[in-house]
Design a protein around this motif. Structure first.
Motif, PDB file in Angstrom:
ATOM      1  N   GLN A   1      13.011 -47.745   3.959  1.00  0.00           N
ATOM      2  CA  GLN A   1      14.358 -47.720   3.380  1.00  0.00           C
ATOM      3  C   GLN A   1      15.388 -48.179   4.403  1.00  0.00           C
ATOM      4  O   GLN A   1      16.290 -48.974   4.093  1.00  0.00           O
ATOM      5  N   ALA A   2      15.260 -47.710   5.641  1.00  0.00           N
ATOM      6  CA  ALA A   2      16.198 -48.111   6.685  1.00  0.00           C
ATOM      7  C   ALA A   2      16.091 -49.599   6.993  1.00  0.00           C
ATOM      8  O   ALA A   2      17.077 -50.231   7.385  1.00  0.00           O
ATOM      9  N   ALA A   3      14.900 -50.172   6.803  1.00  0.00           N
ATOM     10  CA  ALA A   3      14.678 -51.592   7.078  1.00  0.00           C
ATOM     11  C   ALA A   3      15.037 -52.476   5.894  1.00  0.00           C
ATOM     12  O   ALA A   3      14.932 -53.701   5.983  1.00  0.00           O
ATOM     13  N   GLY A   4      15.448 -51.874   4.796  1.00  0.00           N
ATOM     14  CA  GLY A   4      15.826 -52.653   3.617  1.00  0.00           C
ATOM     15  C   GLY A   4      14.655 -53.151   2.802  1.00  0.00           C
ATOM     16  O   GLY A   4      14.788 -54.102   2.030  1.00  0.00           O
ATOM     17  N   VAL A   5      13.504 -52.512   2.950  1.00  0.00           N
ATOM     18  CA  VAL A   5      12.310 -52.913   2.211  1.00  0.00           C
ATOM     19  C   VAL A   5      12.302 -52.231   0.851  1.00  0.00           C
ATOM     20  O   VAL A   5      12.526 -51.017   0.745  1.00  0.00           O
ATOM     21  N   LYS A   6      12.005 -53.012  -0.190  1.00  0.00           N
ATOM     22  CA  LYS A   6      11.968 -52.470  -1.548  1.00  0.00           C
ATOM     23  C   LYS A   6      10.551 -52.014  -1.860  1.00  0.00           C
ATOM     24  O   LYS A   6       9.620 -52.811  -1.964  1.00  0.00           O
ATOM     25  N   LEU A   7      10.378 -50.696  -2.016  1.00  0.00           N
ATOM     26  CA  LEU A   7       9.077 -50.122  -2.328  1.00  0.00           C
ATOM     27  C   LEU A   7       8.933 -49.916  -3.836  1.00  0.00           C
ATOM     28  O   LEU A   7       9.932 -49.844  -4.560  1.00  0.00           O
ATOM     29  N   SER A   8       7.677 -49.776  -4.291  1.00  0.00           N
ATOM     30  CA  SER A   8       7.441 -49.576  -5.719  1.00  0.00           C
ATOM     31  C   SER A   8       7.587 -48.124  -6.131  1.00  0.00           C
ATOM     32  O   SER A   8       7.630 -47.810  -7.321  1.00  0.00           O
ATOM     33  N   THR A   9       7.648 -47.218  -5.147  1.00  0.00           N
ATOM     34  CA  THR A   9       7.764 -45.789  -5.454  1.00  0.00           C
ATOM     35  C   THR A   9       8.529 -45.089  -4.335  1.00  0.00           C
ATOM     36  O   THR A   9       8.542 -45.562  -3.196  1.00  0.00           O
ATOM     37  N   THR A  10       9.157 -43.983  -4.679  1.00  0.00           N
ATOM     38  CA  THR A  10       9.815 -43.139  -3.673  1.00  0.00           C
ATOM     39  C   THR A  10       9.121 -41.782  -3.567  1.00  0.00           C
ATOM     40  O   THR A  10       9.607 -40.893  -2.876  1.00  0.00           O
ATOM     41  N   ASP A  11       7.977 -41.656  -4.259  1.00  0.00           N
ATOM     42  CA  ASP A  11       7.239 -40.395  -4.284  1.00  0.00           C
ATOM     43  C   ASP A  11       6.041 -40.481  -3.338  1.00  0.00           C
ATOM     44  O   ASP A  11       5.108 -41.257  -3.585  1.00  0.00           O
ATOM     45  N   PRO A  12       5.999 -39.692  -2.251  1.00  0.00           N
ATOM     46  CA  PRO A  12       4.864 -39.734  -1.317  1.00  0.00           C
ATOM     47  C   PRO A  12       3.526 -39.402  -1.968  1.00  0.00           C
ATOM     48  O   PRO A  12       2.473 -39.784  -1.458  1.00  0.00           O
ATOM     49  N   GLU A  13       3.547 -38.708  -3.098  1.00  0.00           N
ATOM     50  CA  GLU A  13       2.303 -38.372  -3.797  1.00  0.00           C
ATOM     51  C   GLU A  13       1.594 -39.620  -4.313  1.00  0.00           C
ATOM     52  O   GLU A  13       0.359 -39.644  -4.402  1.00  0.00           O
ATOM     53  N   ARG A  14       2.394 -40.648  -4.664  1.00  0.00           N
ATOM     54  CA  ARG A  14       1.785 -41.823  -5.291  1.00  0.00           C
ATOM     55  C   ARG A  14       0.813 -42.547  -4.348  1.00  0.00           C
ATOM     56  O   ARG A  14      -0.328 -42.815  -4.745  1.00  0.00           O
ATOM     57  N   PRO A  15       1.185 -42.892  -3.102  1.00  0.00           N
ATOM     58  CA  PRO A  15       0.213 -43.531  -2.203  1.00  0.00           C
ATOM     59  C   PRO A  15      -0.995 -42.642  -1.925  1.00  0.00           C
ATOM     60  O   PRO A  15      -2.123 -43.138  -1.806  1.00  0.00           O
TER      61      PRO A  15
END
Length: 497
Positions: free
Chosen positions: A244-258
């Motif tokens: 998030q700090a690096a400006g990368v767009k992730l597919s999820t914000t939930d640590p459970e998903r990975p």
């Protein structure tokens, strides 16, 4: 580069010529699927035993559908495969540069190069070698375990693969590669956010790799331990904060998903690649996985104590492993009880020492050592070749012996002191990386013949270039005249006068 030939070939025919560079468990799983999909697939691996088993018996693939043998094309030499339409890079992260430079015979006028490796940064290494216009990046969730040479367990079913252009464009060539993969049963999607996709896969590796490496647990055992899940989620949350700090767009914000995604579709007995590496006595890709999170965190001011701890644990295990291997080398020779002398060079090289001959120094007349040789140069990749030239000339007086290119713009530079610098602008580590060792031989042919007993493989540069089983590259050079070697070995620069 006009890279339309891949697309044209795919439309006009159904078969595509593909090389899997680094056909270990994962590479063989992908290669087997692509082969069964009707493509001409070459599996490249430096293990002669693995390649010979596949050439002799085919590749044995165990998966959810049972066990079968797939007739594959396998080799240790890129030159045997020749130029291909697509190179899929799956070597360990720390071998990327050396592996690609050693396989340039795969690269034709229109060849594309796709990295499906774990971690971050491989695409920059590959771009420096083959040109950024050829390179695509991707991530795969396919799993594989090496059971024996020529025998893998494959986890392809239900596992997604994502590929994309480095600039995020959706191009015909990326779509054609995805179509080739999908036709072979490899569920593949073209991403317009491949950097985010690579981070998505990194999160999966962060969740499980280091924890299984540190504990020795399979997926089933890992997911059965709540305390380890808590640690995994904390490591993933740190990585998400860094992204998030690096400006990368992730597919999820939930640590459970990975955490959940890592084990989907895999048997309870499956092991992460990090654990497999440690069990084989090899170093891991920790620097490119949890280590990448730590480095990016430092760059963007985000604390990463959990990932730093996991890195430290794996580094500690690697250190202990290396120390054990070194101790075994030192003490693996039987020495008579009547000769409890200091360990000498014979012990280091596995020679049994007679009780009546406790020699501490080889004076050079022991012909059982075969043809003599000495280390003539050490080749190192460096980011700033001009700085290194200035330092070694100004500080140590090691002036130029030879240069590849011009003195103003050198590609390679040899000093009279035995150093060879190879310009590698993308190198980011705090020290140089060993490229190869140059060894001057009294009788190169005798040395090459003797080397065959040790399972070495010939490198594309020529028959005098040997790849040792653990990856070290050695260039053998015939001394002219041969007597130069003996004269060089007579010199003792540390002798007291």
């Amino acid at each position: 580069m006009n890279a339309g030939s891949y697309l044209g070939l795919h439309i006009e025919e159904t078969a595509v010529k593909i090389a899997i560079l680094g056909a270990g468990a994962l590479g063989c799983a992908i290669g087997a699927a692509l082969t069964e999909g009707g493509n001409e697939v070459w599996l490249l691996n430096r293990s002669a035993a693995h390649v010979e088993a596949m050439r002799r018996d085919g590749l044995q693939v165990d998966d959810a559908n049972g066990s079968r043998r797939v007739k594959v094309l396998a080799t240790t030499r890129a030159a045997e495969a020749g130029a291909v339409d697509l190179v899929v890079v799956l070597v360990k992260s720390f071998h990327t540069d050396a592996a690609m430079r050693g396989a340039l015979e795969l690269i034709g006028a229109e060849t594309l190069v796709l990295s499906l490796q774990n971690g971050l940064g491989h695409e920059d290494v590959l771009a420096d070698i083959v040109g950024r216009e050829r390179v695509l990046a991707g991530k795969t969730y396919i799993g594989g375990v090496m059971r024996n040479p020529g025998h893998i367990e494959s986890g392809v079913t239900g596992k997604a693969t994502y590929i994309g252009e480095l600039d995020g464009r959706i191009t015909p060539r990326a779509m054609a590669i995805a179509e080739t993969f999908n036709a072979a049963g490899l569920a593949t999607t073209v991403s317009d956010n491949i950097v985010g996709t690579m981070w998505d896969k990194l999160l999966v590796n962060v969740a499980t790799g280091a924890l299984t490496g540190a504990t020795g647990l399979t997926y089933g055992q890992l997911y059965d331990e709540p305390l380890l899940k808590t640690t995994a989620l904390a490591a993933v949350a740190e990585a998400m904060a860094v992204a998030q700090a690096a400006g990368v767009k992730l597919s999820t914000t939930d640590p459970e998903r990975p955490w959940t995604l890592a084990g989907e579709g895999l048997s309870l007995a499956f092991k992460t690649s990090m654990l497999q590496s440690l069990e084989k006595g090899s170093i891991t890709e920790i620097d490119f996985i949890n280590g990448a999170v730590v480095r990016w965190g430092q760059r963007h001011g985000v604390p990463t104590p959990v990932n730093a701890t996991l890195v430290a644990c794996i580094k500690g295990i690697e250190r202990a492993m290396t120390d054990r291997q070194h101790s075994n080398n030192l003490h693996g020779t039987r020495v008579s009880a009547e000769a409890p002398t200091l360990v000498d060079r014979n012990v280091l090289h596995g020679t049994r020492v007679s009780a009546k001959a406790p020699t501490l120094v080889d004076n050079g007349d022991n012909r059982m050592n075969g043809s003599k040789a000495y280390l003539e140069h050490v080749a190192i990749w460096v980011k700033d070749i001009h700085w290194h030239i200035r330092f070694f000339e100004d500080v140590l007086g090691m002036t130029m012996r030879e240069v590849d290119g011009t003195r103003e713009e050198p590609r390679q530079y040899w000093t009279l002191g035995g150093l060879q610098f190879i310009h590698a602008p993308c190198h980011e580590e705090p020290e140089g990386r060993l490229a190869h060792l140059g060894v001057m031989c009294e009788d190169m042919e005798a040395a090459l013949a003797a080397a065959q007993r040790y399972g070495v493989s010939e490198m594309p540069q020529g028959r005098n270039w040997l790849r040792l089983p653990d990856g070290l590259a050695v260039e053998l050079i015939q001394a002219r005249p041969a007597s130069c070697v003996a004269r060089a070995l007579e010199i003792n620069p540390r002798a007291e006068v």
